[in-house]
Design an enzyme around this catalytic site. Structure first.
Site, PDB file in Angstrom:
ATOM      1  N   GLU A 134       2.148 -30.572  37.277  1.00 22.37           N
ATOM      2  CA  GLU A 134       2.135 -29.541  38.322  1.00 22.37           C
ATOM      3  C   GLU A 134       2.792 -28.341  37.811  1.00 22.37           C
ATOM      4  OE1 GLU A 134       3.837 -31.459  41.730  1.00 22.37           O
ATOM      5  OE2 GLU A 134       2.209 -32.370  42.331  1.00 22.37           O
ATOM      6  N   CYS A 145      15.941   0.443  52.349  1.00 20.63           N
ATOM      7  CA  CYS A 145      17.112   0.470  52.765  1.00 20.63           C
ATOM      8  C   CYS A 145      17.872  -0.723  52.933  1.00 20.63           C
ATOM      9  CB  CYS A 145      17.068   0.961  54.329  1.00 20.63           C
ATOM     10  SG  CYS A 145      15.912   2.694  54.432  1.00 20.63           S
ATOM     11  N   TYR A 193       5.975 -16.154  41.129  1.00 21.89           N
ATOM     12  CA  TYR A 193       6.766 -16.004  42.362  1.00 21.89           C
ATOM     13  C   TYR A 193       7.003 -14.533  42.260  1.00 21.89           C
ATOM     14  CZ  TYR A 193       7.045 -20.887  41.562  1.00 21.89           C
ATOM     15  OH  TYR A 193       6.931 -22.293  41.564  1.00 21.89           O
TER      16      TYR A 193
END
Ligand SMILES: *Cc1c(COP(=O)(O)O)cnc(C)c1O
Length: 402
Positions: A260, A328, A357
């Site tokens: 996987e 910020c 990711y």
């Protein structure tokens, strides 16, 4: 990889992600080829990058899908990955997700606890179905990677220990509504050492043999994902040696190998491209401020991850700086204390190895639209996800303003 970042910036604006589909093909084929001595299923881990065009591309190569939510299962089905190549993993599956997975008749559900097995059994019984089960074993092996992406130790929340697994297989075998078909382990991500993988596949292969001795015959040995990639100067696990280690552990067993990979397939296929807004100096410290931010690519902020940064200009006046976004938060950075050339407004910066990711972890923080995603294949580029507009961002709130 010869991608013209400037041309793409003109055509699609910045920031954007671009993925090299030919690279994805090569990575997939390399792994598939390494396992050619056996029947194998490369079940791509969608969570690394689940863009529909990316997974469609992999579907066409023959890949299966490793999913960690029913949403990912639906993405896989949507692009034509057949149910018999889909695996559903994850420590916290919701009843509705289990139910849908059973209705879709996917290959197997990776069960991660005894309590979950009971839930699956109950739901299968209500539906009058037989749930194909794989059990995720936690081999208690230290994968020697970042603690946030380490999953194979008992201190991590994943899987069950061997004794619990054995009891769960016996429960499956005795139940009308459960069928034990697989065994699974996944010890972590960005693995760069073969030894922990070797040890963990040995442990699960031994369990397969023990189960066989009590007449529980499994069809799939799922060795998880986790193969590392080069971000900086890592030494990688050789794919062929990896496959050999897995295949050796399976000696004498008539079983299909499943793996996987996520990051390995897409990580180095992707680049995040952002442009320079300003430079400034606070006291001694130089900052390069770009239009991309932590909401677009959070890995540096979240894991202190390293990504190679390339400034696309011809300036050779070098000095140290922090490369930061407009958000910020002091955690909004791509790199700290790196040496970069002096930049001008609108210079492009390529942040490499961002295919895994990256986009999938992005958010609308600071009411920033998620960026565009672009595919390059055979020298041709195409948009595979539109940049989000302000209207897209507020769409689910607007009707509720009182
Ligand atoms: C995340 C995950 C993968 C993929 O991990 P990579 O490091 O991207 O290869 C595979 N299997 C499971 C169960 C996962 O949770």
């Amino acid at each position: 990889m010869s991608i013209n970042y400037k041309e793409l910036a003109q055509k699609y604006q910045t920031p954007y992600y671009v993925y090299d589909f030919d690279y994805i093909t090569n990575q997939y084929n390399e792994l598939k080829e390494s396992f050619k001595a056996r029947k194998s299923l490369i079940a791509y881990a969608l969570k690394a990058n689940s863009n529909l065009s990316v997974i469609k591309h992999l579907a066409q190569l023959g890949a299966g899908a490793d999913c960690v939510s029913i949403g990912e299962v639906k993405r896989a089905l949507k692009v034509g990955i057949p149910p018999y190549k889909i695996i559903f993993s994850g420590v916290g599956k919701i009843d509705g997700e289990i139910q849908e997975a059973l209705e879709f008749d996917i290959l197997m559900i990776n069960v991660e606890s005894a309590a979950e097995l009971n839930r699956v059994e109950k739901i299968a019984k209500e539906l009058g179905k037989v749930a194909r089960i794989s059990i995720r074993v936690n081999p208690n092996i230290d994968p020697k990677t970042h603690p946030y992406i380490s999953t194979g130790l008992h201190e991590n929340k994943f899987g069950v220990d061997i004794d619990t697994a054995k009891r769960m297989y016996i429960q499956c075998n005795n139940s009308e509504f459960l069928e034990p078909v697989g065994i699974h382990c996944h010890i972590g991500s960005q693995l760069t050492q073969l030894q922990p993988i070797k040890e963990s596949v040995q442990i699960i292969a031994d369990l397969v043999r023990n189960l066989k001795a009590i007449k529980i015959e499994l069809s799939f040995m799922d060795v998880g994902g986790g193969l590392g990639i080069i971000y900086d100067d890592e030494k990688l696990i050789d794919t062929y040696e990896y496959a050999q280690a897995v295949l050796e552990s399976m000696f004498g067993l008539d079983i299909t190998v499943v793996c996987e990979p996520g990051r390995f397939i897409v990580g180095n296929a992707g680049t995040f491209v952002t442009k320079v807004l300003y430079e400034k100096v606070n006291g001694e410290k130089r900052f390069v401020i770009v239009d991309g931010a932590m909401n677009d690519l959070i890995r540096p902020s979240l894991y202190n991850a390293y990504h190679k940064v390339e400034v696309l200009n011809n300036n050779n006046e070098l000095s140290k700086c922090n490369l930061v976004g407009p958000i910020c938060e002091s955690g909004d950075f791509f790199a700290k204390d790196i040496t970069l050339p002096k930049t001008e407004h609108n210079d492009l910066i390529a942040i490499h190895s961002a295919g895994a990711y990256g986009f999938v972890m992005s958010s609308n923080y600071n009411t920033r639209g998620r960026v565009a995603e672009i595919a390059v294949e055979n020298g041709k580029d195409r948009l595979i996800r539109k940049r989000e507009s302000f209207e897209d961002i507020i769409a689910l709130e607007e009707e509720f303003i009182k």
